[in-house]
Design a protein around this motif. Structure first.
Motif, PDB file in Angstrom:
ATOM      1  N   PRO A  41      -5.091   3.925   9.876  1.00  0.00           N
ATOM      2  CA  PRO A  41      -4.494   3.957   8.539  1.00  0.00           C
ATOM      3  C   PRO A  41      -3.081   4.518   8.588  1.00  0.00           C
ATOM      4  N   HIS A  42      -2.268   3.996   7.703  1.00  0.00           N
ATOM      5  CA  HIS A  42      -0.873   4.426   7.503  1.00  0.00           C
ATOM      6  C   HIS A  42      -0.158   4.301   8.803  1.00  0.00           C
ATOM      7  N   SER A  68      -4.059   2.022  -3.946  1.00  0.00           N
ATOM      8  CA  SER A  68      -3.546   1.849  -2.584  1.00  0.00           C
ATOM      9  C   SER A  68      -4.684   1.840  -1.572  1.00  0.00           C
ATOM     10  N   ASP A  69      -5.760   2.574  -1.850  1.00  0.00           N
ATOM     11  CA  ASP A  69      -6.925   2.567  -0.961  1.00  0.00           C
ATOM     12  C   ASP A  69      -7.529   1.171  -0.838  1.00  0.00           C
ATOM     13  N   ASP A  93      -6.131  -0.661   2.001  1.00  0.00           N
ATOM     14  CA  ASP A  93      -6.714  -0.291   3.287  1.00  0.00           C
ATOM     15  C   ASP A  93      -8.004  -1.076   3.529  1.00  0.00           C
ATOM     16  N   ARG A 143       0.834  -1.200   0.000  1.00  0.00           N
ATOM     17  CA  ARG A 143       0.000   0.000   0.000  1.00  0.00           C
ATOM     18  C   ARG A 143       0.871   1.253   0.000  1.00  0.00           C
ATOM     19  N   LEU A 188       1.217   4.279  -2.785  1.00  0.00           N
ATOM     20  CA  LEU A 188       1.052   5.701  -2.437  1.00  0.00           C
ATOM     21  C   LEU A 188       2.246   6.519  -2.914  1.00  0.00           C
ATOM     22  N   GLU A 196      -3.413   9.546  -9.370  1.00  0.00           N
ATOM     23  CA  GLU A 196      -4.696   9.244  -8.728  1.00  0.00           C
ATOM     24  C   GLU A 196      -5.026   7.764  -8.814  1.00  0.00           C
ATOM     25  N   GLN A 254      -2.989   5.984  -6.273  1.00  0.00           N
ATOM     26  CA  GLN A 254      -3.489   6.253  -4.927  1.00  0.00           C
ATOM     27  C   GLN A 254      -4.818   5.557  -4.666  1.00  0.00           C
ATOM     28  N   ARG A 255      -5.699   5.509  -5.645  1.00  0.00           N
ATOM     29  CA  ARG A 255      -6.959   4.769  -5.478  1.00  0.00           C
ATOM     30  C   ARG A 255      -6.693   3.278  -5.303  1.00  0.00           C
TER      31      ARG A 255
END
Length: 99
Positions: free
Chosen positions: A98-99, A62-63, A66, A36, A40, A56, A59-60
């Motif tokens: 998160p993170h 990587s979501d 989560d 993840r 990012l 984007e 990043q999406r």
């Protein structure tokens, strides 16, 4: 990752199974969260170089890790509850940070 998979296939107890799965998927140093973070960083790299759409998308993506992290956490809780029903938690488990 393949070594962890081989170890998991040989596990004999539910407790050891849970420890291995949590190590790979649930700790802050887990493979799942490392991937993840990698995605990012890839997204940030693309943004900084003028490729906002690609950034984007990374990043999406990587979501999704989560979401997988939360689902795997609940799956682990459910697995432990099924293995030791008399010791199941009475309150919902707190969410992961998160993170």
């Amino acid at each position: 990752m393949r070594d962890w998979t081989r170890l998991l296939a040989e596990v004999e107890t539910p407790a050891r199974f849970h420890v291995l799965v949590d190590t790979v998927t649930g700790t802050h140093d887990s493979t799942l969260l490392a991937l993840r973070d990698f995605l990012l960083t890839a997204g940030t790299w693309c943004h900084e170089r003028g490729h906002a759409r690609l950034g984007e998308r990374y990043q999406r993506t990587s979501d999704l890790f989560d979401v997988a992290d939360r689902l795997l956490h609940q799956l682990g809780v459910d697995h432990l509850a099924a293995t030791w029903p008399s010791q199941a938690p009475t309150a919902p488990s707190p969410g992961r940070t998160p993170h």
